[in-house]
Design an enzyme around this catalytic site. Structure first.
Site, short mmCIF file in Angstrom:
data_model
loop_
_atom_site.label_atom_id
_atom_site.label_comp_id
_atom_site.label_asym_id
_atom_site.label_seq_id
_atom_site.Cartn_x
_atom_site.Cartn_y
_atom_site.Cartn_z
N GLU A 123 -1.53 10.98 -4.67
CA GLU A 123 -2.70 10.95 -4.29
C GLU A 123 -2.92 10.44 -2.82
O GLU A 123 -2.09 9.59 -2.38
CB GLU A 123 -3.73 9.98 -5.13
N CYS A 136 -5.90 7.01 3.54
CA CYS A 136 -4.87 6.15 2.51
C CYS A 136 -4.01 6.85 1.99
O CYS A 136 -4.25 7.90 1.11
CB CYS A 136 -5.86 5.39 1.48
N CYS A 143 5.14 3.09 -9.07
CA CYS A 143 5.85 1.99 -8.21
C CYS A 143 6.51 1.21 -9.40
O CYS A 143 6.27 1.41 -10.32
CB CYS A 143 4.48 1.17 -8.07
N CYS A 147 2.07 -5.21 -11.26
CA CYS A 147 1.03 -6.03 -11.05
C CYS A 147 0.14 -5.68 -12.12
O CYS A 147 -0.22 -4.38 -12.43
CB CYS A 147 0.45 -5.82 -9.70
N CYS A 150 -3.29 -3.22 -11.78
CA CYS A 150 -3.06 -2.13 -10.84
C CYS A 150 -2.74 -0.93 -11.94
O CYS A 150 -1.63 -1.03 -12.40
CB CYS A 150 -2.02 -2.30 -9.82
N CYS A 381 -10.69 10.93 -12.63
CA CYS A 381 -9.26 11.28 -13.24
C CYS A 381 -8.63 9.90 -13.70
O CYS A 381 -7.34 10.10 -13.98
CB CYS A 381 -8.49 11.92 -12.36
N1 SAH Z 1 2.19 -1.85 -3.09
C1 SAH Z 1 1.19 -2.17 -2.17
C2 SAH Z 1 0.25 -1.06 -1.58
C3 SAH Z 1 -0.66 -0.38 -2.49
S1 SAH Z 1 -1.99 -1.00 -3.50
C4 SAH Z 1 0.54 -3.43 -2.50
O1 SAH Z 1 0.72 -3.88 -3.49
O2 SAH Z 1 -0.18 -4.04 -1.46
C5 SAH Z 1 -3.04 -1.37 -2.21
C6 SAH Z 1 -3.98 -2.46 -2.70
O3 SAH Z 1 -4.86 -2.21 -3.91
C7 SAH Z 1 -3.28 -3.81 -3.04
O4 SAH Z 1 -3.93 -4.82 -2.37
C8 SAH Z 1 -3.42 -3.94 -4.44
O5 SAH Z 1 -3.21 -4.99 -5.00
C9 SAH Z 1 -5.12 -3.27 -4.65
N2 SAH Z 1 -5.28 -2.78 -5.95
C10 SAH Z 1 -4.40 -2.46 -6.84
N3 SAH Z 1 -5.10 -2.09 -8.07
C11 SAH Z 1 -6.42 -2.29 -7.95
C12 SAH Z 1 -7.60 -2.50 -8.72
N4 SAH Z 1 -7.65 -2.06 -9.80
N5 SAH Z 1 -8.74 -2.90 -8.00
C13 SAH Z 1 -8.69 -3.36 -6.77
N6 SAH Z 1 -7.52 -3.41 -6.12
C14 SAH Z 1 -6.41 -2.90 -6.58
FE1 SF4 Z 2 2.76 -1.68 -6.85
FE2 SF4 Z 2 1.53 -3.72 -7.42
FE3 SF4 Z 2 0.97 -2.43 -5.19
FE4 SF4 Z 2 0.10 -1.42 -7.55
S1 SF4 Z 2 -0.61 -3.51 -6.48
S2 SF4 Z 2 1.12 -0.06 -6.14
S3 SF4 Z 2 1.99 -2.20 -8.70
S4 SF4 Z 2 2.91 -3.36 -5.60
#
Ligand code: SAH
Ligand code: SF4
Length: 401
Positions: A123, A136, A143, A147, A150, A381
């Site tokens: 995406e 973005c 990944c 987390c 996420c 989606c």
């Molecule tokens: N992997 C990298 C970049 C992609 S995620 C990282 O973790 O920084 C980009 C941002 O979106 C990160 O700050 C992540 O913590 C946040 N993020 C992921 N899932 C989320 C959610 N459900 N609601 C809000 N922010 C989210």
């Molecule tokens: Fe990967 Fe965590 Fe970033 Fe989600 S927030 S993309 S799981 S590193």
């Protein structure tokens, strides 16, 4: 959150066929030197390489052409040889969603692998905001990290994206936004009026960019190149969950802006939310930020903090956040949690976000709250993106939050 009307367009395949057999190598994503080597391989003499590379670069990254036949200052013979040996095809757009506020999301299908099976999907999201437009982009399919808040973290990693696929996201976006010199957008709704539609790039899509550093670096060098896509490194932000040993290299070798997914102020909680914290705990992470090459008050590090109801959103957490970041040139972005089906969290109440933001504000951090735009198209989606922008107080009121 957003009340905007959404149109969903399932577009006809425009890229490589899903099972179209072997695909020639692409020239997209190669640096100048590698491009020169490919040209040399096609018989371009050493003395002409610089000029030929410049010409190609111009067509690829300034004009956005995908057909060698249109590269009129390249000899016909060389155009023929290039077309016989290489492709400039973009990832295929599987779906495009456009919100009335101009936020767009593309589901892109990558080229098939050598086995001919359809490539995976990624995406890319575009968020226009007044005179600026932020793209973005994803760095991996899925990944490896997990987390807990996420959605991407629940997906099986398929693989790292190649430099071609990372740059390809910028090229597709420019195609669709009509950002090439002789093009115009199909649908200008909500786009910045200026010629530049993509003024900023954030590596905040799927994946952990510091686990795919070489390809991310190669791609961002191309994105920042002043004779091509020209998105300055000060306008490129890489977001990481905190891969400490790579942070220094990111600053020294790539020199882009850094965002850290902090999300918790205590190791026990961060161990749970961002499990890579067990390997690289908060103190080590913040030390890497303090010494990030190029960090200054003019080039601050962004700390992302997702607001999870009853988990990390207490007033004590806010105070600790401010205390922890003291002395680091920092911006703080509070991100309302973007829920997804089966997610074990809820978004903090707006009053709590405001109370939290107030403490952060009083400590001197301006406009700390961001909220995902086009949250509804993400939800459509079942996928989550963090693509988010600052929400002004008036917009918050309009959203009824
Ligand atoms: N992997 C990298 C970049 C992609 S995620 C990282 O973790 O920084 C980009 C941002 O979106 C990160 O700050 C992540 O913590 C946040 N993020 C992921 N899932 C989320 C959610 N459900 N609601 C809000 N922010 C989210
Ligand atoms: Fe990967 Fe965590 Fe970033 Fe989600 S927030 S993309 S799981 S590193």
């Amino acid at each position: 959150m957003s009340e905007s009307a959404i149109t969903l367009a399932e577009t006809a395949p425009s890229g490589p066929a899903a099972n179209g057999g072997e695909r020639p190598p692409s020239l997209i994503g190669l640096g100048r030197e590698a491009l020169g080597a490919r040209l040399h391989g096609l018989g371009v003499p050493e003395r002409a390489l610089r000029m030929r590379v410049s010409q190609l670069w111009h067509w690829l990254y300034l004009r956005g052409r995908t057909d060698f036949a249109e590269m009129t200052n390249v000899s016909k013979d060389l155009r023929g040889r290039l077309a016989g040996a290489f492709t400039l095809a973009r990832p295929e757009i599987s779906a495009e969603q456009v919100s009335a506020d101009g936020t767009r999301k593309w589901l892109l299908r990558l080229a098939p692998g050598d086995d001919g099976r359809p490539g995976p999907e990624i995406e890319t999201v575009y968020i226009p905001e007044d005179a600026r437009g932020t793209l973005c982009i994803s760095s991996q399919v899925g990944c490896t990290l997990t987390c807990t808040f996420c959605h991407t973290g629940t997906q099986r990693l398929v693989r790292n994206l190649t430099a071609e696929e990372i740059v390809g996201q910028v090229l597709v976006a420019r195609d669709r936004l009509g950002e090439w010199p002789d093009a115009a957008p199909d649908d200008p709704t909500g786009l910045p009026a200026s010629e530049r539609k993509i003024t900023n790039i954030v590596l905040m899509g799927m994946g952990e960019p510091l686990y795919n550093f070489e390809n991310v670096k190669a791609a961002m060098e191309i994105a920042a190149d002043g004779e091509g896509l020209s998105v300055s490194k000060r306008r490129i932000t890489l977001s990481t969950s905190g891969i400490v040993p790579m942070i220094e290299r990111c600053g020294a070798e790539l020199g882009v802006m850094l965002a850290i997914s902090l999300h918790a102020v205590r190791d026990d909680l961060r161990d749970e939310l961002v499990p890579i914290n067990r390997k690289y705990p908060i103190a080590e992470l913040l030390e890497a930020c303090r010494t990030y090459p190029g960090v200054s008050n003019a080039r601050r590090i962004t700390f992302e903090y997702v607001m999870l109801k009853g988990v990390n959103d207490s007033i004590a957490d806010a105070k600790e956040l401010v205390r922890l970041l003291a002395g680091i040139p920092a911006k703080i972005n509070l991100i309302p949690f973007n829920p997804w089906p089966g997610a074990p969290y809820a978004c903090s109440d707006w009053e709590q976000i405001e109370r939290f933001a107030e403490i952060v504000n009083r400590a001197g951090y301006a406009s700390p709250v961001r909220t995902p735009r086009g949250r509804d198209i993400m939800a459509a989606c079942g996928q989550l993106k963090s693509a988010s922008v600052k929400l002004s107080a008036s917009a918050r009121r309009r959203a009824g939050a």
